[in-house]
Design a protein around this motif. Structure first.
Motif, mmCIF file in Angstrom:
data_model
loop_
_atom_site.group_PDB
_atom_site.id
_atom_site.type_symbol
_atom_site.label_atom_id
_atom_site.label_comp_id
_atom_site.label_asym_id
_atom_site.label_seq_id
_atom_site.Cartn_x
_atom_site.Cartn_y
_atom_site.Cartn_z
ATOM 1 N N UNK A 103 43.543 -30.012 40.776
ATOM 2 C CA UNK A 103 44.641 -29.186 40.289
ATOM 3 C C UNK A 103 45.958 -29.670 40.884
ATOM 4 N N UNK A 104 47.039 -29.263 40.262
ATOM 5 C CA UNK A 104 48.362 -29.611 40.755
ATOM 6 C C UNK A 104 48.649 -28.841 42.034
ATOM 7 N N UNK A 105 49.181 -29.532 43.037
ATOM 8 C CA UNK A 105 49.545 -28.873 44.288
ATOM 9 C C UNK A 105 50.961 -28.331 44.156
ATOM 10 N N UNK A 106 51.137 -27.072 44.520
ATOM 11 C CA UNK A 106 52.454 -26.455 44.441
ATOM 12 C C UNK A 106 53.365 -27.004 45.532
ATOM 13 N N UNK A 107 54.674 -26.988 45.261
ATOM 14 C CA UNK A 107 55.628 -27.542 46.225
ATOM 15 C C UNK A 107 55.638 -26.746 47.521
ATOM 16 N N UNK A 108 55.306 -25.446 47.440
ATOM 17 C CA UNK A 108 55.209 -24.626 48.643
ATOM 18 C C UNK A 108 53.892 -23.875 48.583
ATOM 19 N N UNK A 109 52.844 -24.459 49.160
ATOM 20 C CA UNK A 109 51.513 -23.899 49.007
ATOM 21 C C UNK A 109 51.215 -22.796 50.016
ATOM 22 N N UNK A 110 52.080 -22.646 51.026
ATOM 23 C CA UNK A 110 51.873 -21.624 52.044
ATOM 24 C C UNK A 110 53.242 -21.239 52.597
ATOM 25 N N UNK A 111 53.477 -19.942 52.748
ATOM 26 C CA UNK A 111 54.806 -19.491 53.190
ATOM 27 C C UNK A 111 55.198 -20.050 54.549
ATOM 28 N N UNK A 112 54.195 -20.441 55.334
ATOM 29 C CA UNK A 112 54.476 -21.010 56.653
ATOM 30 C C UNK A 112 54.402 -22.531 56.661
ATOM 31 N N UNK A 113 54.216 -23.138 55.494
ATOM 32 C CA UNK A 113 53.996 -24.593 55.451
ATOM 33 C C UNK A 113 54.950 -25.319 54.517
ATOM 34 N N UNK A 114 56.022 -24.657 54.070
ATOM 35 C CA UNK A 114 56.989 -25.330 53.198
ATOM 36 C C UNK A 114 57.620 -26.518 53.934
ATOM 37 N N UNK A 115 57.700 -27.627 53.236
ATOM 38 C CA UNK A 115 58.308 -28.843 53.772
ATOM 39 C C UNK A 115 57.631 -29.314 55.050
ATOM 40 N N UNK A 116 56.330 -29.030 55.155
ATOM 41 C CA UNK A 116 55.544 -29.491 56.283
ATOM 42 C C UNK A 116 54.445 -30.429 55.782
ATOM 43 N N UNK A 117 53.657 -30.962 56.730
ATOM 44 C CA UNK A 117 52.534 -31.824 56.365
ATOM 45 C C UNK A 117 51.568 -31.054 55.462
ATOM 46 N N UNK A 118 51.189 -31.648 54.341
ATOM 47 C CA UNK A 118 50.227 -31.014 53.451
ATOM 48 C C UNK A 118 48.826 -31.155 54.048
ATOM 49 N N UNK A 119 48.142 -30.036 54.162
ATOM 50 C CA UNK A 119 46.746 -30.015 54.586
ATOM 51 C C UNK A 119 45.913 -29.759 53.331
ATOM 52 N N UNK A 120 45.220 -30.787 52.815
ATOM 53 C CA UNK A 120 44.555 -30.661 51.509
ATOM 54 C C UNK A 120 43.681 -29.430 51.350
ATOM 55 N N UNK A 121 42.867 -29.109 52.348
ATOM 56 C CA UNK A 121 41.937 -27.987 52.191
ATOM 57 C C UNK A 121 42.659 -26.644 52.154
ATOM 58 N N UNK A 122 43.945 -26.626 52.568
ATOM 59 C CA UNK A 122 44.739 -25.407 52.454
ATOM 60 C C UNK A 122 45.615 -25.437 51.205
#
Length: 307
Positions: free
Chosen positions: A74-93
């Motif tokens: 699926x497409x990953x959202x630009x902000x997948x977690x409110x605490x992880x915007x503009x941070x390292x993407x953790x695939x399983x999260x």
């Protein structure tokens, strides 16, 4: 961005423009990624080559050694977690669906500025791949850096790369196509006793032990051979790479070996003729330092024994 931009100047590899991303910055774990949608999902069991070109920006103070390509269902959202915007993407999260992360770790650092440097790798698709994302999926502490420009202000350190000409192309026929050709030539498989063989196309989804449909072609061939040579017994060995915990790797390798064994028994092979073992990451064929090597170590083997 065009030829001139806020981090320097570079001519596109092809066409009129290219992309640029931060792979390291003064801000803790700040990252940027490029995400693209494939024209169509990849075909399970087929080998593909991923290729793209990178060039380090003129103003970048540091070069890195490793980039990764993440395939997702699926497409990953630009902000997948409110605490992880503009941070390292953790695939399983970042996704609840299937994914696979491939690493391109160079012997040297990616420090070419004047020209474009090619990065590429080959892999066997699982069939879920709809999107790919390119960037640095390592946190700051695990990112290998080389200082290129000395700066007076410590907080100005950053790594920025231009990226161009991203492609994903099939390199060979699918497992099913090759097997069909093999059958049409009326060539029969032959195995030596007490010799360990690696299954070429017995495939599983990431971190799972369910056989993919393409795996059954090769297993059917082996089953036919065993039925024709009824004096033979078989041992199946599961192996993983070194990613993940030792306990999970041992469990996963055993489950995958068991899945292969169960398939043969369900086809009609007597259960007392089959044994399976899981070795986790304890018996690598090569070092686990690159994604290509890790793919070699993720394997299921078998040995035929005359009783």
């Amino acid at each position: 961005m065009g030829t001139k931009n806020y981090n320097g100047q570079q001519s596109p590899k092809e066409g009129n423009t290219y992309c640029g991303i931060y792979t390291f910055s003064p801000y803790s774990n700040y990252r940027e990624y490029i995400q693209g949608e494939l024209k169509e999902p990849l075909i399970a069991g087929k080998t593909y080559k991923v290729k793209f070109y990178v060039s380090l920006a003129d103003m970048a103070t540091h070069a890195i050694k490793e980039l990764q390509v993440l395939f997702t269902e699926e497409k990953i959202k630009s902000c997948f977690d409110k605490n992880s915007c503009e941070k390292v993407i953790v695939p399983k999260r970042a996704t609840t669906q299937r994914f696979m992360l491939h690493s391109l770790k160079n012997e040297g650092f990616l420090e070419e500025r004047s020209t474009w440097e090619e990065l590429s790798f080959e892999f066997v698709a699982s069939g879920f791949e709809n999107f790919l994302s390119i960037g640095n999926f390592n946190k700051d502490g695990k990112t290998e850096l080389k200082e290129i420009l000395t700066v007076s202000r410590k907080d100005n350190k950053f790594s920025y790369y231009y990226i161009d000409e991203v492609s994903v192309e099939a390199t060979e026929k699918s497992t099913e196509e090759k097997t069909t050709s093999h059958t049409n030539n009326t060539t029969k498989e032959s195995f030596k006793n007490n010799t360990t063989y690696v299954f070429k196309n017995v495939l599983f989804d990431f971190d799972k032990a369910t056989l993919l449909e393409t795996s059954k072609v090769e297993l059917n061939t082996l089953y036919d051979y065993l039925k024709e040579h009824s004096e033979l017994h078989i041992e199946v060995y599961g192996h993983t790479d070194a990613v993940g915990t030792e306990t999970r790797n041992e469990e996963l390798s055993k489950l995958r070996a068991e899945a292969v064994s169960n398939f043969l028994v369900e086809k009609g092979l007597e259960s007392h003729k089959v044994k399976w073992f899981g070795f986790g990451s304890s018996k690598p064929k090569v070092s686990n330092d690159t994604e290509a090597n890790r793919a070699i170590n993720r394997r299921v083997e078998f040995k035929l024994i005359k009783k």
